[in-house]
Design an enzyme around this catalytic site. Structure first.
Site, short mmCIF file in Angstrom:
data_model
loop_
_atom_site.label_atom_id
_atom_site.label_comp_id
_atom_site.label_asym_id
_atom_site.label_seq_id
_atom_site.Cartn_x
_atom_site.Cartn_y
_atom_site.Cartn_z
N GLU A 42 0.87 -1.17 0.00
CA GLU A 42 0.00 0.00 0.00
C GLU A 42 0.91 1.22 0.00
OE1 GLU A 42 -2.83 0.34 3.23
OE2 GLU A 42 -3.53 2.27 2.44
N ARG A 269 5.72 -13.08 9.67
CA ARG A 269 6.28 -11.74 9.48
C ARG A 269 7.70 -11.67 10.00
NH1 ARG A 269 2.20 -7.83 8.98
NH2 ARG A 269 3.61 -6.13 9.48
N LYS A 279 3.98 0.81 10.21
CA LYS A 279 4.10 2.01 9.36
C LYS A 279 3.54 3.24 10.07
CE LYS A 279 3.19 0.00 4.99
NZ LYS A 279 2.35 0.13 3.80
P1 ATP Z 1 -0.39 -1.58 6.56
O1 ATP Z 1 -1.24 -2.60 5.83
O2 ATP Z 1 -0.65 -1.47 8.02
O3 ATP Z 1 -0.28 -0.29 5.88
P2 ATP Z 1 1.78 -3.39 5.96
O4 ATP Z 1 3.10 -3.39 6.64
O5 ATP Z 1 0.95 -4.60 5.97
O6 ATP Z 1 1.08 -2.14 6.56
P3 ATP Z 1 1.57 -3.38 3.09
O7 ATP Z 1 2.02 -2.32 2.19
O8 ATP Z 1 0.16 -3.73 3.11
O9 ATP Z 1 2.05 -2.93 4.51
O10 ATP Z 1 2.44 -4.69 2.88
C1 ATP Z 1 2.75 -5.22 1.62
C2 ATP Z 1 3.18 -6.65 1.76
O11 ATP Z 1 4.28 -6.76 2.63
C3 ATP Z 1 2.07 -7.53 2.33
O12 ATP Z 1 1.98 -8.70 1.55
C4 ATP Z 1 2.53 -7.84 3.71
O13 ATP Z 1 2.12 -9.11 4.10
C5 ATP Z 1 4.05 -7.76 3.58
N1 ATP Z 1 4.63 -7.36 4.86
C6 ATP Z 1 4.37 -6.26 5.58
N2 ATP Z 1 5.04 -6.26 6.74
C7 ATP Z 1 5.78 -7.40 6.77
C8 ATP Z 1 6.70 -7.99 7.71
N3 ATP Z 1 6.99 -7.39 8.86
N4 ATP Z 1 7.25 -9.17 7.39
C9 ATP Z 1 6.97 -9.78 6.22
N5 ATP Z 1 6.12 -9.28 5.30
C10 ATP Z 1 5.53 -8.11 5.56
#
Ligand code: ATP
Ligand code: MG
Length: 567
Positions: A42, A269, A279
Site C-alpha cells: 500500500e 512476518r 508504518k
Molecule cells: P499496513 O497494511 O498497516 O499499511 P503493511 O506493513 O501490511 O502495513 P503493506 O504495504 O500492506 O504494509 O504490505 C505489503 C506486503 O508486505 C504484504 O503482503 C505484507 O504481508 C508484507 N509485509 C508487511 N510487513 C511485513 C513484515 N513485517 N514481514 C513480512 N512481510 C511483511
C-alpha cells in the site's frame, strides 16, 4: 510474541514450505502450469525490512521457478496514499535487485471491474447498503463466541440497494453515512464473514483516479479480485491474513472457475528487536521530527538501511538465515548486523580515518620529507588492489590509542613503548606535551627507519598496530555515528509506555573534525563502502558536499551490544 529466535532456519530438501507448495502445484499442472506472484504494497509509507522479506519471497520464488511477479500498488485508501511513496517503493525494490518488467499494476486500475462486481452482487441479493454508523455496525458484530445481530437494512430490496449504491458513488452522501456490505452470515464463527463491508464513501481525491470515485473498495473486497484480474496464481502474504483467507476465497469464487483460481498462502512476518515495524509508528517518528526522515539511517526502512550503508546482499542473506515458517518470531537485530558485517568485510575498501585525533610528531623524521606507502584495499580480496598514502613527520592517531600511565596489557602507545603504524614504521614514544588542564596536546615519538614494509626490520614484531593519517595531507570530515533506534528489545511489547519514550538517546552522535586520508576524500561516493581500519564500516551520506564531507557509520566492527549484555 514468540521468543527471540537467533536460529538459522534449516530447510528440508532445499525448499521452504511455500516453495514446496508452488513446486507441487506446478507439478500437478494447476492454473495451466503458470506461476505468477505479486508484491502488493500500500503506498502509504516507505518499505521496511519486513517488506524486504515479502519481496524476497514474491520475486524470489518467481525467479526460482521460472514464473513472473507483479508489482501491485494496493491503493484503495486515497486519504493515506501518495506518489512519493509509490516512487520510493519502486526505487527500493530495484535496489534490492528485483524487477517487475512491465507488470506494474494498481488496485485502482480495477475500480471499474470491482464496481461492476459489486453491482452484480447487489442484483443477486448478495450485497446491501447499510445506513448505520460504524459504531452501530461494530456493536452488532458480536464476539467470536457470540453471534452478531442483523442490520435492520439487511433485507432492503435490490432496487433500493442499486439506487443507493449509485448515489453513494455520485457523491450525494457524506462519508460514514452509507456502506455497502456483503450479505453472508452474522453468526459465522469467522468474524470476517459477518457481513463485511465491501465499499465505503471517501471524498478525498485519489492520487491516480482523482475525483472519479466517491466509493472505495475495502482491502478484502479488492485484494483477491485484483489477484484474479491479474492472473496471479499464488498470493503470498503474512500470517495475519489467515483469518481473511475464507473471505478471499469467497469473493474470488464470484469470478473464478476450475481452470484458474488464485490461492493465498501465508508465512510469518519479520519482526526485529530494538526497532518498530508499524508504518503508523514510523510515520509518527518522521512527522514529529524524531528522526530525519523515512530514510534516516536509524530507520528499519530499506531506504534508511541503504543510506546507512547496508548492502542488498546482506539484507537478503539475513532473510535467508531467518527463513519462512508458519510461526511468528521476533528476530534478533544482531543477526542482521552480523550479516551486514559479513558482507562488508568482503566488499569494503580499507582506509584510514582518525575519529578523535591527537597529533604525533616523529622527531627523528626529517622535516619536509614525505614518502608514499602502498596500502592494501582489501585483504579479503587480492583483486581489490592497493592505494597510496603519504607518510610524513607529523601524523594524527586516535586519542584513545595513547595513555600516559597505561594499565598492564595496554598494547597501544605509551611512554617508552613501541607500536607499528599500520602499513608503515614502528615508532617509539619519547614523551608528550600537555596544556594547563592536563590534556595531551602533542605526542613525541621516534621511528625505526628499518621497519617499513620491504626493509629488513619489517618483520620485527610489536604488540600494537595503530591506524593514522599524515597531518599535512589529511582532510577534515564529519562522522555520524549511528546506533540502534530504541534502547529496549521489543518496544511494541511495552504496552503501557509510549514507544517514543523508549528511543535510544544515543542513537546518533555527530563527530566533526575527523581526519581522513586523501584517497578516501577523493574516492568516497554515495553507495560506496569503506572500512575505517579498527573503527568500523562507513559510507558517504548524500548530504555530503565538497566542503563538508559526511560519513555515516554503518556498523562498528564488533557487536558491542553483545558484549554489554554478557557483562
Ligand atoms: P499496513 O497494511 O498497516 O499499511 P503493511 O506493513 O501490511 O502495513 P503493506 O504495504 O500492506 O504494509 O504490505 C505489503 C506486503 O508486505 C504484504 O503482503 C505484507 O504481508 C508484507 N509485509 C508487511 N510487513 C511485513 C513484515 N513485517 N514481514 C513480512 N512481510 C511483511
Ligand atoms: Mg497491509
Amino acid at each position: 510474541m514468540a521468543e527471540i529466535s537467533e536460529e538459522i532456519n534449516e530447510e528440508k530438501g532445499g525448499l521452504n514450505f511455500v516453495e514446496q507448495i508452488v513446486h507441487d502445484d506446478l507439478e500437478a499442472g494447476k492454473n495451466g502450469g503458470r506461476l505468477n506472484t505479486r508484491f502488493p504494497p500500500e503506498p502509504n509509507g516507505y518499505l521496511h525490512i519486513g517488506h524486504a522479506k515479502a519481496i524476497c519471497m514474491d520475486f524470489g520464488i518467481a525467479e526460482k521457478f521460472g514464473g513472473t511477479c507483479n508489482l501491485r500498488f494496493d491503493d484503495t485508501n486515497p486519504t493515506k496514499e501518495d506518489v512519493e511513496y509509490v516512487d520510493s517503493i519502486r526505487e527500493d525494490i530495484h535496489w534490492l535487485g528485483f524487477d517487475w518488467g512491465d507488470r506494474e499494476y494498481y488496485a485502482s486500475d480495477y475500480f471499474p471491474q470491482l464496481y461492476d462486481l459489486a453491482v452484480r452482487m447487489i442484483k443477486e441479493g448478495k450485497a446491501y447498503v447499510d445506513h448505520q454508523t460504524s459504531e452501530q455496525i461494530a456493536e452488532q458484530k458480536g464476539t467470536p463466541t457470540q453471534p452478531g445481530v442483523n442490520s435492520p437494512y439487511r433485507d432492503r430490496p435490490v432496487e433500493e440497494n442499486l439506487d443507493l449504491f449509485t448515489r453513494m458513488n455520485a457523491g450525494e452522501f457524506d462519508e460514514g453515512t452509507y456502506v455497502l456490505r456483503a450479505k453472508i452470515d452474522m453468526a459465522s464463527p469467522n468474524m470476517h464473514f459477518r457481513d463485511p463491508i465491501m465499499y465505503r464513501i471517501i471524498k478525498y481525491p485519489h492520487h491516480r483516479t482523482g475525483t472519479t470515485w466517491k466509493v472505495y473498495p475495502m482491502y478484502d473486497f479488492a485484494h483477491g479480485q485484483s489477484d484474479y484480474f491479474e492472473g496471479v496464481t499464488h498470493s503470498i502474504c503474512t500470517l495475519e491474513f489467515v483469518p481473511h483467507r475464507p473471505l478471499y476465497e469467497y469473493f474470488v469464487k464470484e469470478l473464478a472457475d476450475e481452470s484458474y483460481c488464485p490461492r493465498q498462502i501465508e508465512f510469518n512476518r519479520l519482526n526485529l528487536t530494538y526497532t518498530v515495524m508499524s508504518k503508523r509508528k514510523l510515520l509518527q517518528l518522521v512527522k514529529e521530527g524524531l528522526v530525519a526522515g523515512w530514510d534516516d539511517p536509524r530507520m528499519p526502512t530499506i531506504s534508511g538501511m541503504r543510506r546507512r550503508g547496508f548492502t542488498p546482499a546482506s539484507i537478503k542473506n539475513f532473510i535467508n538465515m531467518i527463513g519462512y515458517t508458519k510461526v511468528e518470531a521476533l528476530n534478533s537485530i544482531s543477526l542482521l548486523e552480523h550479516a551486514v558485517r559479513e558482507d562488508l568485510n568482503k566488499v569494503a575498501t580499507r582506509v584510514m580515518a582518525v575519529i578523535n585525533p591527537v597529533k604525533v610528531i616523529i622527531t627523528n623524521y626529517p622535516e619536509g620529507q614525505e614518502e608514499i606507502l602502498e596500502m592494501e584495499n582489501n585483504p579479503e580480496d587480492p583483486a581489490a588492489g592497493t592505494h597510496k598514502m603519504t607518510f610524513s613527520r607529523e601524523i594524527y592517531i586516535e586519542r584513545d590509542d595513547f595513555m600516559e600511565n597505561p594499565p598492564k596489557k595496554f598494547f597501544r602507545l605509551a611512554p617508552d613503548g613501541e607500536v607499528r603504524l599500520k602499513g608503515g614504521y614502528i615508532i617509539k614514544c619519547t614523551g608528550c606535551k600537555k596544556d594547563a588542564d592536563g590534556n595531551i596536546e602533542e605526542i613525541y615519538c621516534t621511528y625505526d627507519p628499518d621497519t617499513r614494509s620491504g626493509l629488513p626490520g619489517s618483520m620485527r614484531k610489536v604488540k600494537g598496530t595503530l591506524h593514522w593519517v599524515s597531518a599535512a595531507h589529511a582532510t577534515d570530515a564529519t562522522a555520524r555515528l549511528y546506533d540502534r533506534l530504541f534502547s529496549v528489545e521489543n518496544p511494541a511489547e511495552e504496552k503501557d509506555k509510549d514507544f517514543r519514550e523508549m528511543l535510544n538517546p544515543e542513537s546518533l552522535k555527530v563527530v566533526t573534525g575527523i581526519k581522513i586520508e586523501p584517497f578516501l576524500a577523493e574516492n568516497a561516493k554515495v553507495g560506496g563502502h569503506f572500512q575505517f581500519q579498527r573503527i568500523g564500516y562507513f559510507t558517504l551520506d548524500p548530504d555530503s558536499t565538497q566542503d563538508n564531507i559526511i560519513f555515516n557509520r554503518t556498523m562498528q566492527l564488533k557487536d558491542t551490544w553483545e558484549k554489554l549484555q554478557k557483562k
